[in-house]
Write an enzyme that holds these catalytic residues in place. Structure first.
Site, PDB file in Angstrom:
ATOM      1  N   LYS A  63       0.851  -1.191   0.000  1.00  0.00           N
ATOM      2  CA  LYS A  63       0.000   0.000   0.000  1.00  0.00           C
ATOM      3  C   LYS A  63       0.884   1.238   0.000  1.00  0.00           C
ATOM      4  O   LYS A  63       1.928   1.268   0.669  1.00  0.00           O
ATOM      5  CB  LYS A  63      -0.915   0.020   1.241  1.00  0.00           C
ATOM      6  CG  LYS A  63      -1.740   1.299   1.388  1.00  0.00           C
ATOM      7  CD  LYS A  63      -2.570   1.288   2.662  1.00  0.00           C
ATOM      8  CE  LYS A  63      -3.338   2.600   2.824  1.00  0.00           C
ATOM      9  NZ  LYS A  63      -4.146   2.628   4.048  1.00  0.00           N
ATOM     10  N   LYS A  97     -12.814  14.509  -0.168  1.00  0.00           N
ATOM     11  CA  LYS A  97     -12.136  14.828   1.082  1.00  0.00           C
ATOM     12  C   LYS A  97     -11.836  16.325   1.180  1.00  0.00           C
ATOM     13  O   LYS A  97     -11.978  16.924   2.252  1.00  0.00           O
ATOM     14  CB  LYS A  97     -10.855  14.006   1.203  1.00  0.00           C
ATOM     15  CG  LYS A  97     -11.120  12.516   1.429  1.00  0.00           C
ATOM     16  CD  LYS A  97      -9.852  11.685   1.409  1.00  0.00           C
ATOM     17  CE  LYS A  97     -10.141  10.223   1.712  1.00  0.00           C
ATOM     18  NZ  LYS A  97      -8.930   9.366   1.643  1.00  0.00           N
TER      19      LYS A  97
END
Length: 470
Positions: free
Chosen positions: A221, A451
């Site tokens: 990740k 966001k």
């Protein structure tokens, strides 16, 4: 705001510190708390953040605790994350402190995401590590309000003069609150608030390259961030007022240094430590909110069943538990994630709690946890190196720990997400997305826009955009 200050108590605390300073031949911290009246958090901040810097505002989610602080009695600033040095310097300051009252001296703190990153000019006022012991801190907790005054006292300090100076400054702090008016932002064009879009294709290409890199198997990740700078500035207090109303479930924060304000409403706790008990959360995996209850429930159910998002989330849970376990007598995580719903977005969330070993400080835990997989990636060293080489962004204090610690080394820190840096000439919004195998560049870009809308939509609510007529 009335002034219930008791000058004799203030003087007694200063004199006590001076007596100790004469004995040990070095300055001593005098920390005194006085009962106070309720205060308007945003009003007090708005009236004084320009004149009494550094200034800090802090309000945890769903809490009657709030704090607004001004000026500095003492600061610890270093351009690295030398956590042992931070522990040592804080211990040196508070170990000899003369404390008058039922409080604990508290430093409000911020850290950069990566002290090895090349520093951008707009972050120069924000050190890699900064602990500010405020001179004045107005605090409410469990419906009890107090004013905490901190001052360094030397063997030759004039305590009567210092008392009068502190009283006069408190009077000045309180005098402008009622006169403060939130400033409305006027835009020449509504498009000034929109995402610039200029770097969309470039950022999506970076996402695609990063996902391809993850596919090689070296990392699981990587969190890639971006910024969007809007060509105007806002009144931080007006923006905070709106964020305070809209994001009760988030940490509301503001740090003002050198006429720049880093603020936001972040949903993510990094770590809280109180009486050796810790609490943290894994927050990873996101989807938009639905326009209807039915649509919202469907999106939430899809997020809970998404193999891609559950994989990303489980990586964060596993990392947090494995990092904390060596420092804990006991630690446990909720078996399955639940949904954490915010106005624009919903996340997967897993609470984690435990009990630490004796003598473990909040700084020790920051050293272990930052940066977590939620904001960097896994494995951490490889993900950080990739971010340094490819992100091309100085995150500054974005995605880094912000919060407080007290004289017992208890404290609470959040991860500075859903945030912006406000300067006299512009405002820069930040957002990041966790990338794993299967991440889609277009979807990640849209998630970053959602966001950013935590700040962007709050600006809209305080803005007056003139209508355009033919």
């Amino acid at each position: 705001m009335s002034l219930p200050i008791e000058e004799h108590r203030l003087l007694a605390g200063l004199v006590s510190a001076k007596n100790k300073a004469e004995q040990i031949r070095k300055p001593v911290l005098a920390s005194m708390s006085l009962p106070w009246t309720d205060f308007d958090m945003v009003g007090l901040f708005g009236a004084n953040y320009q004149s009494f810097q550094p200034a800090t505002l802090w309000r945890p989610p769903h809490s009657d605790m709030q704090s607004v602080s001004f000026s500095s009695a003492y600061e610890i600033t270093i351009e690295s994350h030398d956590w042992a040095q931070i522990n040592r310097l804080w211990q040196q300051l508070i170990s000899e402190a003369e404390i008058q009252g039922d409080h604990k001296p508290k430093a409000f703190s911020g850290f950069c995401f990566d002290p090895k990153a090349k520093k951008a000019s707009h972050w120069l006022a924000f050190p890699a590590a900064c602990l500010t012991l405020p001179k004045f801190s107005f605090e409410t907790r469990k419906q009890q309000t107090q004013l905490v005054i901190n001052s360094l006292v030397d063997h030759d300090s004039d305590c009567h003069q210092l008392t009068q100076e502190l009283v006069n400054q408190v009077s000045q702090l309180c005098s402008g609150v009622h006169a403060f008016e939130q400033k409305q932002l006027q835009l020449a064009d509504a498009s000034e608030l929109e995402n610039s879009g200029q770097d969309q294709a470039k950022w999506q290409q970076k996402v695609a390259q990063t996902v391809a890199h993850i596919g090689h198997g070296e990392v699981k990740k990587i969190v890639l961030s971006r910024a969007d700078t809007l060509p105007f500035s806002v009144c931080p207090a007006s923006l905070l007022s709106t964020l305070n109303q809209r994001f009760k479930e988030s940490y509301l924060f503001a740090f003002v240094r050198n006429n720049q304000c880093f603020l936001g409403a972040t949903p993510e706790r990094l770590i809280a430590l109180q009486d050796r008990k810790i609490q943290t959360v894994a927050l990873a995996g996101s989807t938009p909110r639905g326009v209807s209850t039915e649509r919202d429930d469907l999106l939430g159910a899809q997020l809970l069943s998404s193999s891609k998002d559950r994989y990303e989330h489980d990586l964060v849970v596993q990392q947090l538990v494995s990092l904390l376990q060596p420092h804990c007598k006991q630690i446990s995580a909720q078996p399955q994630p639940s949904l954490h719903k915010l106005p624009q977005i919903q996340h997967l969330i897993t609470p984690i709690s435990g009990q630490v070993q004796n003598a473990t400080s909040i700084i020790d835990l920051l050293a272990v946890l930052h940066p977590s997989a939620a904001v960097s990636g896994l494995p951490r060293p490889q993900a950080l190196q990739y971010i340094r080489e490819h992100e091309a962004l100085d995150r500054g204090w974005f995605a880094a720990p912000i919060g407080w610690l007290d004289s017992d080394f208890n404290g609470e820190f959040a991860v500075a997400l859903r945030s912006a840096l406000v300067t006299p000439s512009d405002i820069t919004l930040f957002a990041g997305c966790g990338l794993v195998s299967g991440s889609v560049p277009e979807h990640e870009y849209q998630e970053s826009c959602i966001k950013m809308n935590a700040i962007r939509d709050s600006i809209r609510s305080i803005s007056f955009v003139p209508s355009v007529t033919e």
